[in-house]
Write a protein that holds these residues in place. Structure first.
Motif, mmCIF file in Angstrom:
data_model
loop_
_atom_site.group_PDB
_atom_site.id
_atom_site.type_symbol
_atom_site.label_atom_id
_atom_site.label_comp_id
_atom_site.label_asym_id
_atom_site.label_seq_id
_atom_site.Cartn_x
_atom_site.Cartn_y
_atom_site.Cartn_z
ATOM 1 N N CYS A 168 -4.726 13.050 3.224
ATOM 2 C CA CYS A 168 -4.777 11.757 3.185
ATOM 3 C C CYS A 168 -6.094 11.385 2.805
ATOM 4 N N ILE A 169 -7.092 11.814 3.477
ATOM 5 C CA ILE A 169 -8.357 11.593 3.544
ATOM 6 C C ILE A 169 -8.936 12.258 2.157
ATOM 7 N N SER A 227 -7.336 12.391 -0.630
ATOM 8 C CA SER A 227 -6.761 11.682 -1.827
ATOM 9 C C SER A 227 -7.373 10.278 -1.706
ATOM 10 N N TYR A 228 -7.700 9.882 -0.660
ATOM 11 C CA TYR A 228 -8.358 8.537 -0.542
ATOM 12 C C TYR A 228 -9.733 8.715 -1.467
ATOM 13 N N GLY A 235 -0.858 8.769 -4.621
ATOM 14 C CA GLY A 235 -1.881 9.403 -4.445
ATOM 15 C C GLY A 235 -1.890 10.591 -3.758
ATOM 16 N N VAL A 236 -1.022 10.493 -2.470
ATOM 17 C CA VAL A 236 -1.045 11.738 -1.613
ATOM 18 C C VAL A 236 0.120 12.731 -2.188
ATOM 19 N N MET A 284 -0.123 4.696 -1.976
ATOM 20 C CA MET A 284 -0.264 5.991 -1.196
ATOM 21 C C MET A 284 0.401 7.033 -1.412
ATOM 22 N N LEU A 310 1.036 -1.053 -0.056
ATOM 23 C CA LEU A 310 -0.121 -0.036 -0.020
ATOM 24 C C LEU A 310 0.855 1.228 -0.129
#
Length: 79
Positions: free
Chosen positions: A75-76, A78-79, A39-40, A36, A32
């Motif tokens: 992070c939220i 990007s999720y 994405g972030v 991650m 992951l």
């Protein structure tokens, strides 16, 4: 406008640095971590973090704590 842009860049740099350091400390064999990071850390203006930090200053919240919260918000998002 130049001062706002400079402050936004500082907040973005500090937020990205915190996220990079956090992800670097995670397990190297995790499947992951790479997605991650993609994405972030893909960039962006980090306006959400800037709003959060400026709001936190009203209540005299420590800048380092606000960076951690801002990183979580990014992070939220990007999720």
């Amino acid at each position: 406008m130049r001062v706002f842009s400079k402050k936004l860049n500082v907040i973005a740099r500090d937020t990205n640095l915190y996220i990079k350091n956090f992800l670097f400390k995670q397990e190297k064999n995790s499947y992951l971590v790479t997605p991650m990071k993609y994405g972030v850390l893909s960039g962006g203006k980090r306006l959400r973090s800037a709003i959060l930090i400026n709001f936190g200053k009203i209540f005299n919240i420590n800048y380092k704590n606000l960076i951690i919260i801002g990183a979580a918000v990014e992070c939220i998002h990007s999720y």
